[in-house]
Design a protein around this motif. Structure first.
Motif, mmCIF file in Angstrom:
data_model
loop_
_atom_site.group_PDB
_atom_site.id
_atom_site.type_symbol
_atom_site.label_atom_id
_atom_site.label_comp_id
_atom_site.label_asym_id
_atom_site.label_seq_id
_atom_site.Cartn_x
_atom_site.Cartn_y
_atom_site.Cartn_z
ATOM 1 N N GLU A 24 0.844 -1.189 0.000
ATOM 2 C CA GLU A 24 0.000 0.000 0.000
ATOM 3 C C GLU A 24 0.883 1.245 0.000
ATOM 4 O OE1 GLU A 24 -3.077 -0.055 2.936
ATOM 5 O OE2 GLU A 24 -3.766 -2.058 2.392
ATOM 6 N N ILE A 25 0.278 2.400 -0.200
ATOM 7 C CA ILE A 25 1.051 3.637 -0.317
ATOM 8 C C ILE A 25 0.523 4.703 0.644
ATOM 9 C CG2 ILE A 25 1.660 3.226 -2.729
ATOM 10 C CD1 ILE A 25 -0.561 5.167 -3.538
ATOM 11 N N ILE A 26 1.368 5.684 0.897
ATOM 12 C CA ILE A 26 0.972 6.869 1.655
ATOM 13 C C ILE A 26 1.063 8.045 0.691
ATOM 14 C CG2 ILE A 26 1.660 8.437 3.506
ATOM 15 C CD1 ILE A 26 2.718 5.983 4.981
ATOM 16 N N VAL A 27 0.104 8.960 0.742
ATOM 17 C CA VAL A 27 0.089 10.076 -0.208
ATOM 18 C C VAL A 27 0.020 11.402 0.519
ATOM 19 C CG1 VAL A 27 -0.990 8.679 -2.007
ATOM 20 C CG2 VAL A 27 -2.425 10.052 -0.475
ATOM 21 N N GLY A 28 0.480 12.458 -0.186
ATOM 22 C CA GLY A 28 0.383 13.814 0.335
ATOM 23 C C GLY A 28 -1.035 14.343 0.218
ATOM 24 N N SER A 29 -1.269 15.489 0.810
ATOM 25 C CA SER A 29 -2.627 16.033 0.909
ATOM 26 C C SER A 29 -3.225 16.436 -0.430
ATOM 27 C CB SER A 29 -2.624 17.254 1.841
ATOM 28 O OG SER A 29 -1.773 18.266 1.312
ATOM 29 N N LYS A 30 -2.383 16.722 -1.446
ATOM 30 C CA LYS A 30 -2.897 17.182 -2.741
ATOM 31 C C LYS A 30 -2.936 16.085 -3.800
ATOM 32 C CE LYS A 30 -1.548 22.011 -2.082
ATOM 33 N NZ LYS A 30 -0.734 23.135 -2.595
ATOM 34 N N VAL A 31 -2.690 14.859 -3.391
ATOM 35 C CA VAL A 31 -2.795 13.733 -4.330
ATOM 36 C C VAL A 31 -4.255 13.315 -4.403
ATOM 37 C CG1 VAL A 31 -2.119 11.353 -4.803
ATOM 38 C CG2 VAL A 31 -0.446 12.952 -3.867
ATOM 39 N N GLU B 263 -1.047 15.185 6.390
ATOM 40 C CA GLU B 263 -1.589 16.533 6.481
ATOM 41 C C GLU B 263 -0.795 17.463 5.564
ATOM 42 O OE1 GLU B 263 -1.750 17.978 10.449
ATOM 43 O OE2 GLU B 263 -3.055 16.359 11.161
ATOM 44 N N GLU B 264 -1.428 18.580 5.178
ATOM 45 C CA GLU B 264 -0.791 19.525 4.269
ATOM 46 C C GLU B 264 0.461 20.113 4.898
ATOM 47 O OE1 GLU B 264 -2.018 23.442 1.595
ATOM 48 O OE2 GLU B 264 -3.366 22.703 3.153
ATOM 49 N N SER B 265 1.525 20.217 4.070
ATOM 50 C CA SER B 265 2.792 20.773 4.563
ATOM 51 C C SER B 265 3.191 22.048 3.843
ATOM 52 C CB SER B 265 3.919 19.742 4.388
ATOM 53 O OG SER B 265 4.217 19.576 3.013
ATOM 54 N N GLY B 266 2.630 22.283 2.648
ATOM 55 C CA GLY B 266 2.999 23.450 1.862
ATOM 56 C C GLY B 266 4.216 23.223 0.983
ATOM 57 N N SER B 267 4.786 22.011 1.013
ATOM 58 C CA SER B 267 5.966 21.684 0.201
ATOM 59 C C SER B 267 5.588 20.646 -0.846
ATOM 60 C CB SER B 267 7.083 21.146 1.096
ATOM 61 O OG SER B 267 6.723 19.882 1.626
ATOM 62 N N SER B 268 6.606 20.131 -1.557
ATOM 63 C CA SER B 268 6.359 19.122 -2.594
ATOM 64 C C SER B 268 5.819 17.815 -2.003
ATOM 65 C CB SER B 268 7.654 18.833 -3.370
ATOM 66 O OG SER B 268 8.625 18.298 -2.498
ATOM 67 N N MET B 269 5.941 17.652 -0.688
ATOM 68 C CA MET B 269 5.420 16.447 -0.041
ATOM 69 C C MET B 269 3.909 16.309 -0.242
ATOM 70 S SD MET B 269 7.527 16.421 3.562
ATOM 71 C CE MET B 269 6.721 14.948 4.166
ATOM 72 N N ASP B 270 3.241 17.442 -0.490
ATOM 73 C CA ASP B 270 1.792 17.404 -0.663
ATOM 74 C C ASP B 270 1.388 16.721 -1.966
ATOM 75 O OD1 ASP B 270 1.488 18.761 1.728
ATOM 76 O OD2 ASP B 270 1.488 20.725 0.777
ATOM 77 N N GLU B 271 2.317 16.662 -2.934
ATOM 78 C CA GLU B 271 2.038 15.989 -4.207
ATOM 79 C C GLU B 271 2.977 14.788 -4.373
ATOM 80 O OE1 GLU B 271 1.768 18.595 -7.586
ATOM 81 O OE2 GLU B 271 0.962 20.212 -6.353
ATOM 82 N N THR B 272 3.185 14.084 -3.280
ATOM 83 C CA THR B 272 4.119 12.960 -3.278
ATOM 84 C C THR B 272 3.415 11.670 -2.879
ATOM 85 O OG1 THR B 272 6.013 14.382 -2.745
ATOM 86 C CG2 THR B 272 6.219 12.059 -2.177
ATOM 87 N N VAL B 273 3.853 10.588 -3.505
ATOM 88 C CA VAL B 273 3.400 9.243 -3.140
ATOM 89 C C VAL B 273 4.576 8.526 -2.488
ATOM 90 C CG1 VAL B 273 2.624 7.009 -4.015
ATOM 91 C CG2 VAL B 273 1.694 9.115 -4.997
ATOM 92 N N PHE B 274 4.380 8.064 -1.264
ATOM 93 C CA PHE B 274 5.438 7.360 -0.536
ATOM 94 C C PHE B 274 5.203 5.863 -0.605
ATOM 95 C CE2 PHE B 274 5.037 11.558 1.363
ATOM 96 C CZ PHE B 274 6.356 11.987 1.403
#
Length: 391
Positions: free
Chosen positions: A147-154, A176-187
């Motif tokens: 499974e995956i973890i996603v940022g707030s904007k995915v 939760e939203e961070s304001g960085s590229s992490m928000d559009e990231t899939v982990f």
């Protein structure tokens, strides 16, 4: 009482352009203060989130990629860069290093390969100390299982899945939203990166650059307690073909960026309030003195001094409330509509304030803007209705 209210309404409507002008002053003031207040709060939260979520004391990236990493941490810009994972051995041997954890960045193009353009980051779940603290422990096993973890904007689907390279991945958790590229990231688990790379090659699309299982993008380092950060940085500097980004550098840039954006907002708000107070005082002083004859007529027909002051005060309160209500409403709406633009042009990460914070900002600005009219006019009202003249 009805006659009293009709008199107030008649007074406002008889000088409609004057009333509209006073309403517009309230609209402009409250609109600007709400807009600037929400931006300032969003920048403050975004800065704090990035500083908190960086997690690592030092991050090692390939030579020439230091600024790219800072951009990735501080903005919503995605990026990719690679080095051989053999560098892990040299880093682990450096004096003062307590923990290391590798990450691999894959950037996808906007194509049919994925539901949207995202940064895919492979995280070593066994050694990670930056992402996993933000994830409930119950989800960690799910990630190991694919499974995956996603940022707030995915944009995840209703069934909590996200499509990558022809496969549907179950979303275990949303950060939760961070304001960085992490928000559009899939982990994803770094152990499954080979599988994702294979899927990407089969799909024949979506990857910006070919990557092998020996490529890593960054090594996150936790320094031992009590060890000087600069000393460890100096020790790492002996490793060839790497750039070093430490926590202090990122924090300094965040603080500097926040100051560059925050100070003009504060100066603008204070200046606007001072100008508005001065303008309202002058306008009410002139308009209330011009109504001296009207006030005398009201006194002659038997309206008490107290009621005359009440008519003037309530008229001004009504105008102030209308202007403040319109301004705060449109200020908040404009912030949400233009948030994407603000996020792109800001030098620091920006996140949406919580509902409670939005209500607090709007409420405080409304009270301030609505209160300035009555306060600025109070002295003029007292002067036009002096005790020794109107008894």
């Amino acid at each position: 009482m009805k006659a009293f209210h009709r008199l107030i309404a008649k007074s406002i409507s008889s000088k409609i352009y004057r009333s509209i002008g006073l309403v517009l002053i309230g609209v402009i003031l409250s609109y600007a203060l709400v807009f600037v207040g929400l931006i300032s709060l969003g920048m403050e939260h975004g800065t704090k989130n990035v500083a908190d979520r960086m997690g690592a004391d030092i991050i090692v990236v390939p030579k020439g990629s230091g600024k790219d990493l800072e951009s990735l941490l501080l903005t919503a810009k995605k990026n990719f860069f690679y080095m051989d994972k053999s560098v892990l051995n040299d880093i682990e041997k450096t004096k003062g290093v307590e923990k290391v954890s590798a990450q691999t960045f894959l950037m996808t193009m906007e194509a049919s390969c994925c539901d949207q353009s995202v940064e895919i980051i492979g995280v070593d779940m066994d050694s990670d100390f930056t992402i996993t603290p933000w994830i409930d422990k119950e989800y960690l096993k799910s990630i190991e299982n694919g499974e995956i973890i996603v940022g707030s904007k995915v944009a995840i689907k209703g069934n909590k899945t996200f499509k990558m390279f022809g496969k549907e991945f179950r979303v275990a958790s949303v950060l939760e939203e961070s304001g960085s590229s992490m928000d559009e990231t899939v982990f994803v688990s770094i152990k499954r990166m080979d599988e994702i790379l294979s899927d990407a090659k089969k799909a024949g699309q979506g990857m910006i650059k070919d990557v092998t299982e020996n490529d890593i993008s960054a090594v996150l380092i936790k320094v031992q307690d009590g060890v000087d950060l600069q000393r460890v940085t100096a020790g790492l500097a002996g490793i060839e073909d790497i750039d070093i980004v430490n926590r202090d550098t990122v924090t300094e840039k965040l603080t500097s960026g926040l100051k560059d954006m925050y100070i003009p907002c504060v100066i603008f708000s204070i200046t606007l309030i001072i100008v508005t107070v001065s303008l309202l005082y002058i306008i009410y002083y002139i308009t209330i003195r011009d109504r001296k004859k009207e006030i005398e007529i009201l006194r002659i027909i038997g309206v008490s001094r107290k009621n005359v002051k009440g008519i003037l005060s309530k008229e001004i309160i009504l105008i102030s409330i209308v202007g403040s209500a319109i301004g705060t409403l449109f200020g908040a709406l404009s912030f949400f509509v233009l948030f994407g633009v603000i996020d792109n042009v800001s030098k620091v990460p920006v996140v949406l304030p919580s509902v409670k914070e939005n209500i607090l900002i709007v409420g405080l600005v409304f009270l301030l803007a609505a209160g300035l009219g009555p306060i600025c006019s109070s002295l003029s009202i007292v002067k036009v209705c002096p005790k020794e003249i109107l008894k």
